[in-house]
Design a protein around this motif. Structure first.
Motif, PDB file in Angstrom:
ATOM      1  N   ARG A  89       0.881  -1.170   0.000  1.00 18.40           N
ATOM      2  CA  ARG A  89       0.000   0.000   0.000  1.00 18.40           C
ATOM      3  C   ARG A  89       0.915   1.215   0.000  1.00 18.40           C
ATOM      4  NH1 ARG A  89      -5.437   1.470   2.644  1.00 18.40           N
ATOM      5  NH2 ARG A  89      -5.363   3.737   2.526  1.00 18.40           N
ATOM      6  N   CYS A  90       0.719   2.104  -0.962  1.00 16.65           N
ATOM      7  CA  CYS A  90       1.505   3.326  -1.067  1.00 16.65           C
ATOM      8  C   CYS A  90       0.573   4.504  -0.830  1.00 16.65           C
ATOM      9  CB  CYS A  90       2.170   3.426  -2.428  1.00 16.65           C
ATOM     10  SG  CYS A  90       3.287   2.033  -2.766  1.00 16.65           S
ATOM     11  N   GLU A  91       0.959   5.370   0.115  1.00 16.37           N
ATOM     12  CA  GLU A  91       0.102   6.486   0.522  1.00 16.37           C
ATOM     13  C   GLU A  91       0.845   7.807   0.375  1.00 16.37           C
ATOM     14  OE1 GLU A  91      -2.438   5.359   4.112  1.00 16.37           O
ATOM     15  OE2 GLU A  91      -0.596   4.175   4.401  1.00 16.37           O
ATOM     16  N   PHE A  92       0.130   8.801  -0.171  1.00 17.79           N
ATOM     17  CA  PHE A  92       0.721  10.105  -0.419  1.00 17.79           C
ATOM     18  C   PHE A  92      -0.235  11.216   0.026  1.00 17.79           C
ATOM     19  CE2 PHE A  92       2.073   7.023  -3.572  1.00 17.79           C
ATOM     20  CZ  PHE A  92       3.452   7.029  -3.363  1.00 17.79           C
ATOM     21  N   GLY A 145      -1.656  -2.025 -10.444  1.00 19.81           N
ATOM     22  CA  GLY A 145      -1.977  -1.053  -9.408  1.00 19.81           C
ATOM     23  C   GLY A 145      -3.468  -0.825  -9.318  1.00 19.81           C
ATOM     24  N   TYR A 146      -3.945  -0.606  -8.103  1.00 21.36           N
ATOM     25  CA  TYR A 146      -5.362  -0.362  -7.848  1.00 21.36           C
ATOM     26  C   TYR A 146      -5.475   0.895  -6.990  1.00 21.36           C
ATOM     27  CZ  TYR A 146     -10.158  -1.030  -6.299  1.00 21.36           C
ATOM     28  OH  TYR A 146     -11.495  -0.857  -6.034  1.00 21.36           O
ATOM     29  N   VAL A 147      -6.337   1.822  -7.387  1.00 15.59           N
ATOM     30  CA  VAL A 147      -6.497   3.095  -6.691  1.00 15.59           C
ATOM     31  C   VAL A 147      -7.465   2.922  -5.518  1.00 15.59           C
ATOM     32  CG1 VAL A 147      -7.136   5.518  -6.920  1.00 15.59           C
ATOM     33  CG2 VAL A 147      -6.126   4.316  -8.882  1.00 15.59           C
ATOM     34  N   LEU A 179      -2.842   0.269  -4.045  1.00 18.15           N
ATOM     35  CA  LEU A 179      -2.309  -1.065  -3.823  1.00 18.15           C
ATOM     36  C   LEU A 179      -1.501  -1.415  -5.064  1.00 18.15           C
ATOM     37  CD1 LEU A 179      -5.155  -3.274  -2.316  1.00 18.15           C
ATOM     38  CD2 LEU A 179      -3.118  -2.407  -1.175  1.00 18.15           C
ATOM     39  N   VAL A 180      -0.305  -1.939  -4.863  1.00 14.57           N
ATOM     40  CA  VAL A 180       0.552  -2.335  -5.982  1.00 14.57           C
ATOM     41  C   VAL A 180       0.912  -3.798  -5.799  1.00 14.57           C
ATOM     42  CG1 VAL A 180       2.697  -1.881  -7.212  1.00 14.57           C
ATOM     43  CG2 VAL A 180       1.436   0.024  -6.186  1.00 14.57           C
ATOM     44  N   VAL A 181       0.665  -4.600  -6.835  1.00 12.36           N
ATOM     45  CA  VAL A 181       0.926  -6.036  -6.825  1.00 12.36           C
ATOM     46  C   VAL A 181       1.982  -6.319  -7.885  1.00 12.36           C
ATOM     47  CG1 VAL A 181      -0.056  -8.348  -7.105  1.00 12.36           C
ATOM     48  CG2 VAL A 181      -1.477  -6.468  -6.199  1.00 12.36           C
TER      49      VAL A 181
END
Length: 131
Positions: A57-60, A76-78, A124-126
């Protein structure tokens, strides 16, 4: 082997090929997306990892970026949409995403990003596990 496991094995095998390509594409000095951060702070958290894949999970928050980094082939999923300024080999562009959107790549990509919107954005990045 059931069809779901067969598909997972095929996906794992086909995504593993670009992992090997990352080193051949001249990204040795760049951090991988999951290790890259912003001003010394991590922006991505690995949520799951096994021998074939990993998910982060990448958060900005607004005003937070993601230093120049590379990705191997990934999906990637937003989770939370937002507005990012992205700089890559093609130049600079502004991208607005919406929750529920997605994207995928089949090659190694290099870019940096900055959340220029007024709200936080997360993804989310897979991708395949490092080999």
């Amino acid at each position: 082997m059931c069809s779901m496991h067969r598909r997972a094995a095929i996906i794992s095998f086909s995504l593993a090929i670009p992992v090997q390509l990352a080193l051949a594409n001249g990204v040795e000095g760049l951090p991988h997306a999951f290790e890259a951060g912003w001003q010394g702070q991590q922006t991505c958290t690995v949520l799951f990892e096994d021998a074939s894949m990993r998910v982060a999970r990448c958060e900005f928050p607004s005003g937070v970026g993601h230093e120049k980094h590379y990705h191997n082939a990934h999906f990637g999923y937003v989770l939370e949409g937002g507005t990012l300024r992205i700089v890559d080999s093609e130049g600079e562009r502004v991208v607005t995403t919406e929750a529920g959107g997605s994207w995928s790549t089949t090659t190694v990509t290099v870019h940096e990003a900055m959340n220029i919107g007024e709200t936080a954005t997360s993804y989310l990045v897979v991708e395949p596990a490092p080999q």
